[in-house]
Scaffold this motif. Structure first.
Motif, PDB file in Angstrom:
ATOM      1  N   ASN A  98      -3.859   0.367  -2.876  1.00  0.00           N
ATOM      2  CA  ASN A  98      -3.582  -0.957  -2.327  1.00  0.00           C
ATOM      3  C   ASN A  98      -3.384  -1.917  -3.496  1.00  0.00           C
ATOM      4  O   ASN A  98      -4.219  -1.960  -4.399  1.00  0.00           O
ATOM      5  CB  ASN A  98      -4.748  -1.436  -1.459  1.00  0.00           C
ATOM      6  CG  ASN A  98      -5.003  -0.472  -0.322  1.00  0.00           C
ATOM      7  OD1 ASN A  98      -4.179  -0.323   0.562  1.00  0.00           O
ATOM      8  ND2 ASN A  98      -6.136   0.205  -0.359  1.00  0.00           N
ATOM      9  N   SER A 121       0.910   5.771  -1.084  1.00  0.00           N
ATOM     10  CA  SER A 121       0.304   6.987  -1.636  1.00  0.00           C
ATOM     11  C   SER A 121       1.386   7.666  -2.464  1.00  0.00           C
ATOM     12  O   SER A 121       2.407   8.061  -1.928  1.00  0.00           O
ATOM     13  CB  SER A 121      -0.148   7.933  -0.526  1.00  0.00           C
ATOM     14  OG  SER A 121      -1.215   7.376   0.179  1.00  0.00           O
ATOM     15  N   THR A 137      -8.979   0.963  -3.933  1.00  0.00           N
ATOM     16  CA  THR A 137      -9.112   2.000  -2.906  1.00  0.00           C
ATOM     17  C   THR A 137     -10.551   1.876  -2.416  1.00  0.00           C
ATOM     18  O   THR A 137     -11.269   0.960  -2.816  1.00  0.00           O
ATOM     19  CB  THR A 137      -8.873   3.424  -3.483  1.00  0.00           C
ATOM     20  OG1 THR A 137      -9.938   3.738  -4.376  1.00  0.00           O
ATOM     21  CG2 THR A 137      -7.541   3.542  -4.194  1.00  0.00           C
ATOM     22  N   SER A 138     -10.987   2.823  -1.610  1.00  0.00           N
ATOM     23  CA  SER A 138     -12.387   2.775  -1.172  1.00  0.00           C
ATOM     24  C   SER A 138     -13.332   3.110  -2.326  1.00  0.00           C
ATOM     25  O   SER A 138     -14.506   2.773  -2.285  1.00  0.00           O
ATOM     26  CB  SER A 138     -12.622   3.743  -0.008  1.00  0.00           C
ATOM     27  OG  SER A 138     -12.392   5.064  -0.439  1.00  0.00           O
ATOM     28  N   ARG A 183      -5.178  11.440  -1.608  1.00  0.00           N
ATOM     29  CA  ARG A 183      -4.611  11.240  -0.276  1.00  0.00           C
ATOM     30  C   ARG A 183      -4.711   9.780   0.157  1.00  0.00           C
ATOM     31  O   ARG A 183      -3.959   9.324   0.974  1.00  0.00           O
ATOM     32  CB  ARG A 183      -5.334  12.116   0.744  1.00  0.00           C
ATOM     33  CG  ARG A 183      -5.269  13.582   0.432  1.00  0.00           C
ATOM     34  CD  ARG A 183      -3.935  14.164   0.837  1.00  0.00           C
ATOM     35  NE  ARG A 183      -3.944  15.604   0.590  1.00  0.00           N
ATOM     36  CZ  ARG A 183      -3.119  16.204  -0.258  1.00  0.00           C
ATOM     37  NH1 ARG A 183      -2.249  15.510  -0.925  1.00  0.00           N
ATOM     38  NH2 ARG A 183      -3.173  17.502  -0.429  1.00  0.00           N
ATOM     39  N   GLU A 184      -5.692   9.124  -0.409  1.00  0.00           N
ATOM     40  CA  GLU A 184      -5.930   7.738  -0.044  1.00  0.00           C
ATOM     41  C   GLU A 184      -4.865   6.835  -0.672  1.00  0.00           C
ATOM     42  O   GLU A 184      -4.506   7.013  -1.834  1.00  0.00           O
ATOM     43  CB  GLU A 184      -7.318   7.328  -0.541  1.00  0.00           C
ATOM     44  CG  GLU A 184      -7.737   5.973  -0.086  1.00  0.00           C
ATOM     45  CD  GLU A 184      -9.166   5.681  -0.501  1.00  0.00           C
ATOM     46  OE1 GLU A 184      -9.657   4.623  -0.081  1.00  0.00           O
ATOM     47  OE2 GLU A 184      -9.784   6.470  -1.236  1.00  0.00           O
ATOM     48  N   SER A 202       0.862  -1.174   0.000  1.00  0.00           N
ATOM     49  CA  SER A 202       0.000   0.000   0.000  1.00  0.00           C
ATOM     50  C   SER A 202       0.906   1.234   0.000  1.00  0.00           C
ATOM     51  O   SER A 202       1.888   1.283   0.727  1.00  0.00           O
ATOM     52  CB  SER A 202      -0.882  -0.020   1.245  1.00  0.00           C
ATOM     53  OG  SER A 202      -1.748   1.076   1.243  1.00  0.00           O
TER      54      SER A 202
END
Length: 168
Positions: A95, A12, A107-108, A91-92, A10
């Motif tokens: 993964n 950023s 990601t989400s 910012r996330e 993971s």
């Protein structure tokens, strides 16, 4: 022989990594490299003609020579600024999971998988390990996110599934 291990990571991407990646990806096509080198050659040719001819040369010719030398750096700068604007709010963390099923990223907000058969080549360039799905589209993993043993394991996993390494 040992089976390559699955790998999860993971990260950023930093703004500087996004700018660097934009530049690295620009140079993945030979045609673009030819195009980027052609402009300075046109500028040199114009300058030589201007300096060796007996005709009066005005400011317009010298502006054109300057344009030929400045065009591609300006295009690359615009590309880098675009990379910051488009991904600037990211910012996330991204993964990634690399396993026998392929390359998985999520990601989400999204998730996507590329089967190993869709990865046409891998290349280490500009501080990234790139997994190409087309000539200018790649999963870009910053080498800072891959300590030496993980990079070797990931490369071995990709090779096990038939992904060849590209020169450069």
């Amino acid at each position: 022989m040992d089976q390559p291990q699955d790998l999860r990571l993971s990260f950023s991407p930093s703004p500087w990594e996004r700018v660097r990646l934009a530049a690295v990806m620009q140079f993945q096509r030979r045609l673009f490299v030819v195009f980027i080198l052609a402009w300075p050659m046109v500028g040199v040719t114009l300058a030589v003609i201007a300096l060796t001819s007996d005709l009066p040369v005005g400011a317009t010719v010298w502006r054109l020579v300057a344009f030929c030398f400045a065009l591609m750096p300006v295009v690359l700068a615009i590309s880098a600024i675009g990379a910051l604007i488009v991904g600037g709010r990211m910012r996330e963390p991204l993964n990634y999971a690399f396993d026998h099923g392929g390359v998985h990223v999520w990601t989400s907000a999204f998730q996507h998988t590329h089967d190993w058969t869709q990865i046409v080549r891998m290349k280490r360039s500009g501080g990234f390990l790139l997994f190409f799905v087309s000539p200018r589209q790649a999963h870009a993993i910053p080498l800072r996110a891959l300590p030496g043993p993980q990079e070797a394991a990931l490369t071995a996993l990709a090779r096990t599934h038939g992904v060849g390494a590209a020169a450069g």
